[in-house]
Design a protein around this motif. Structure first.
Motif, PDB file in Angstrom:
ATOM      1  N   LEU A 191      24.293 -59.538 -81.837  1.00  0.00           N
ATOM      2  CA  LEU A 191      23.606 -60.800 -82.141  1.00  0.00           C
ATOM      3  C   LEU A 191      24.579 -61.975 -82.130  1.00  0.00           C
ATOM      4  O   LEU A 191      24.235 -63.066 -81.683  1.00  0.00           O
ATOM      5  N   LEU A 192      25.801 -61.753 -82.599  1.00  0.00           N
ATOM      6  CA  LEU A 192      26.795 -62.818 -82.607  1.00  0.00           C
ATOM      7  C   LEU A 192      27.240 -63.202 -81.204  1.00  0.00           C
ATOM      8  O   LEU A 192      27.748 -64.292 -80.984  1.00  0.00           O
TER       9      LEU A 192
ATOM     10  N   THR B  76      17.896 -50.730 -73.071  1.00  0.00           N
ATOM     11  CA  THR B  76      17.603 -50.285 -74.431  1.00  0.00           C
ATOM     12  C   THR B  76      18.178 -48.891 -74.640  1.00  0.00           C
ATOM     13  O   THR B  76      17.877 -47.994 -73.862  1.00  0.00           O
ATOM     14  N   PRO B  77      18.987 -48.701 -75.682  1.00  0.00           N
ATOM     15  CA  PRO B  77      19.545 -47.366 -75.908  1.00  0.00           C
ATOM     16  C   PRO B  77      18.475 -46.385 -76.386  1.00  0.00           C
ATOM     17  O   PRO B  77      17.600 -46.762 -77.156  1.00  0.00           O
ATOM     18  N   PRO B  78      18.539 -45.130 -75.930  1.00  0.00           N
ATOM     19  CA  PRO B  78      17.637 -44.109 -76.453  1.00  0.00           C
ATOM     20  C   PRO B  78      17.885 -43.901 -77.953  1.00  0.00           C
ATOM     21  O   PRO B  78      18.963 -44.232 -78.468  1.00  0.00           O
ATOM     22  N   ASP B  79      16.901 -43.346 -78.633  1.00  0.00           N
ATOM     23  CA  ASP B  79      16.991 -43.136 -80.082  1.00  0.00           C
ATOM     24  C   ASP B  79      18.260 -42.409 -80.500  1.00  0.00           C
ATOM     25  O   ASP B  79      18.840 -42.720 -81.537  1.00  0.00           O
TER      26      ASP B  79
ATOM     27  N   VAL C  36      16.951 -53.677 -83.277  1.00  0.00           N
ATOM     28  CA  VAL C  36      18.081 -53.288 -82.435  1.00  0.00           C
ATOM     29  C   VAL C  36      17.654 -53.140 -80.979  1.00  0.00           C
ATOM     30  O   VAL C  36      18.289 -53.664 -80.065  1.00  0.00           O
ATOM     31  N   ARG C  37      16.575 -52.432 -80.729  1.00  0.00           N
ATOM     32  CA  ARG C  37      16.153 -52.150 -79.358  1.00  0.00           C
ATOM     33  C   ARG C  37      15.700 -53.408 -78.613  1.00  0.00           C
ATOM     34  O   ARG C  37      16.007 -53.583 -77.439  1.00  0.00           O
TER      35      ARG C  37
ATOM     36  N   ILE D 124      24.995 -48.950 -83.005  1.00  0.00           N
ATOM     37  CA  ILE D 124      24.813 -48.435 -81.645  1.00  0.00           C
ATOM     38  C   ILE D 124      26.059 -47.608 -81.325  1.00  0.00           C
ATOM     39  O   ILE D 124      27.177 -48.052 -81.581  1.00  0.00           O
ATOM     40  N   TYR D 125      25.855 -46.431 -80.753  1.00  0.00           N
ATOM     41  CA  TYR D 125      26.994 -45.587 -80.397  1.00  0.00           C
ATOM     42  C   TYR D 125      27.745 -46.181 -79.208  1.00  0.00           C
ATOM     43  O   TYR D 125      27.147 -46.570 -78.206  1.00  0.00           O
ATOM     44  N   LEU D 126      29.072 -46.238 -79.340  1.00  0.00           N
ATOM     45  CA  LEU D 126      29.922 -46.746 -78.265  1.00  0.00           C
ATOM     46  C   LEU D 126      29.763 -45.918 -76.995  1.00  0.00           C
ATOM     47  O   LEU D 126      29.915 -46.444 -75.891  1.00  0.00           O
TER      48      LEU D 126
END
Length: 102
Positions: free
Chosen positions: A90-91, A27-30, A16-17, A38-40
């Motif tokens: 990914l899409l 890159t989103p934090p953990d 994901v990262r 992934i949180y909106l």
């Protein structure tokens, strides 16, 4: 139902990262990643404004983020309504190809 364009199928194996850094430029934090979701909130916080001098790469990154917010924040909500599945990013890696998905 007949599918006129490319169908969306497959397995998710990417990190994901790494994909976020490549496709979104950040890159989103953990705390904003849960499994393959992934949180909106993170997307909204980081992709609200597009710089006036943004190049084509940054414009594409923001377009992906906004498409993910629309797809998963309005069209295909998860049970919480707060997360977007990593598969959607990914899409959207190839925006031209994504325009042919059914």
């Amino acid at each position: 139902m007949k599918i006129d364009e490319l169908s969306v199928t497959g397995f998710i194996t990417d990190n994901v990262r790494v994909a976020c850094q490549t496709l979104l430029g950040e890159t989103p934090p953990d705390k904003y990643v849960k499994g393959k979701m992934i949180y909106l909130t993170w997307l909204r916080q980081n992709f609200q404004q597009l710089s006036v001098d943004a190049d084509d790469v940054v414009i594409a990154q923001h377009a992906r983020a906004h498409m993910m917010m629309i797809i998963c924040g309005c069209l295909m909500l998860d049970t919480s309504g707060a997360r977007v599945h990593f598969m959607n990013l990914l899409l959207l890696s190839n925006l031209i190809e994504a325009s042919h998905y059914s």
